[in-house]
Design a protein around this motif. Structure first.
Motif: not given
Length: 297
Positions: A169-170, A172-173, A177
């Protein structure tokens, strides 16, 4: 004690290599036999004299197929079908798997769609209802009748969905951002990380659409529109029919060199050449974990 353990380790490794070699030969030797049969004369094939090398070498089965203009037409139809099927499969599978890989908090209707998918994978309308739908849509005797019924293979959707769910998920996050929208996240993050699974489903699509002959028998009624597998399935040598048709001596002599067995062997050899040519380019992705180590949590 250390030397004793090393001896057992070497013996175990040797045993594993022997097993792997035997398994490889189990797969390879029948193929060699098929190739030998395809190049062997009719009498040797009928007398079961062919092993792993051709007997009474002949090119008659291949000459029959390759000299036929319909063979090449069917080859091009199959090639076009593979390209169109692959493109349609990849687009629809990715667009369906991406939202389904999200949690129920992100995609509230996920559970409903999954239930529909599982039900459709386990139960389908069957051959006759599918044929009637294809007929009512006016797709009979067109290449789309071979493509659209298999446009969304649900098993492949589940494979890609599970792979997408494992992308950190990092990644995608970080993209969100930076201002990426959902389509940009899919294109810039998920697809580059998913090359192994995309290569896998691409190979499934290519092999499935290339080897399929049954769809051609159902949806195509004109021989000129047959895909390759359907066409070569229809190739048979019948001396009695040739005699009734008043075939000349040269035609009969050529037919005498063939049996259905070595002609079928030639079909198998010809039909596997494109797949053998494509597989090495996709095989490397099966053992590559692009996501592994991409982000340290």
């Amino acid at each position: 004690m250390k030397q004793y353990n090393n001896g057992w380790a070497k013996a175990g490794k040797t045993f594993i290599y022997i097993i792997i070699i035997l398994m490889g030969l189990t797969c390879l030797l029948p193929l060699l036999n098929i190739v030998a049969i395809s190049f062997s004369g009719s009498a040797a094939v009928t007398g079961n004299q062919v092993g792993f090398l051709p007997v009474d070498f002949t090119l008659a089965p291949y000459q029959k197929m390759l000299a036929d203009a319909q063979f090449w037409r069917s080859f091009l139809i199959s090639a076009a079908r593979v390209v169109l099927q692959l493109a349609l499969n990849m687009v629809l599978i990715v667009l369906m798997a991406y939202p389904l890989s999200k949690s129920k908090r992100e995609f509230h209707a996920r559970g409903v769609y999954m239930k529909f998918m599982i039900f459709a994978m386990l139960f389908n309308g069957g051959m006759i209802p599918t044929y009637l739908i294809v007929k009512d849509l006016g797709l009979l005797n067109t290449i789309w009748s071979l493509i659209l019924p298999g446009a969304v293979p649900i098993f492949n959707v589940i494979l890609v969905m599970n792979f997408f769910a494992g992308v950190p998920k990092s990644l995608e996050e970080a993209a969100v951002i930076d201002g990426a929208n959902p389509m940009q996240v899919l294109w810039k993050v998920y697809l580059p990380c998913s090359v192994p699974v995309l290569a896998t489903i691409a190979l499934f699509s290519i092999v499935g659409s290339w080897n399929d002959f049954f769809s051609g028998l159902i949806y195509i009624t004109k021989v000129r529109d047959f895909p390759l597998m359907t066409y070569i399935q229809s190739l048979n040598i019948n001396i009695a029919d040739l005699l009734k048709a008043g075939a000349n001596s040269n035609t009969l002599a050529g037919a005498a060199e063939l049996t259905n067995k070595n002609l079928n062997a030639a079909k198998i050899v010809v039909s596997t050449i494109p797949l053998i040519a494509i597989y090495p380019f996709l095989q490397k992705y099966f053992v590559t974990g692009i996501v592994v180590g991409a982000v340290k949590e």
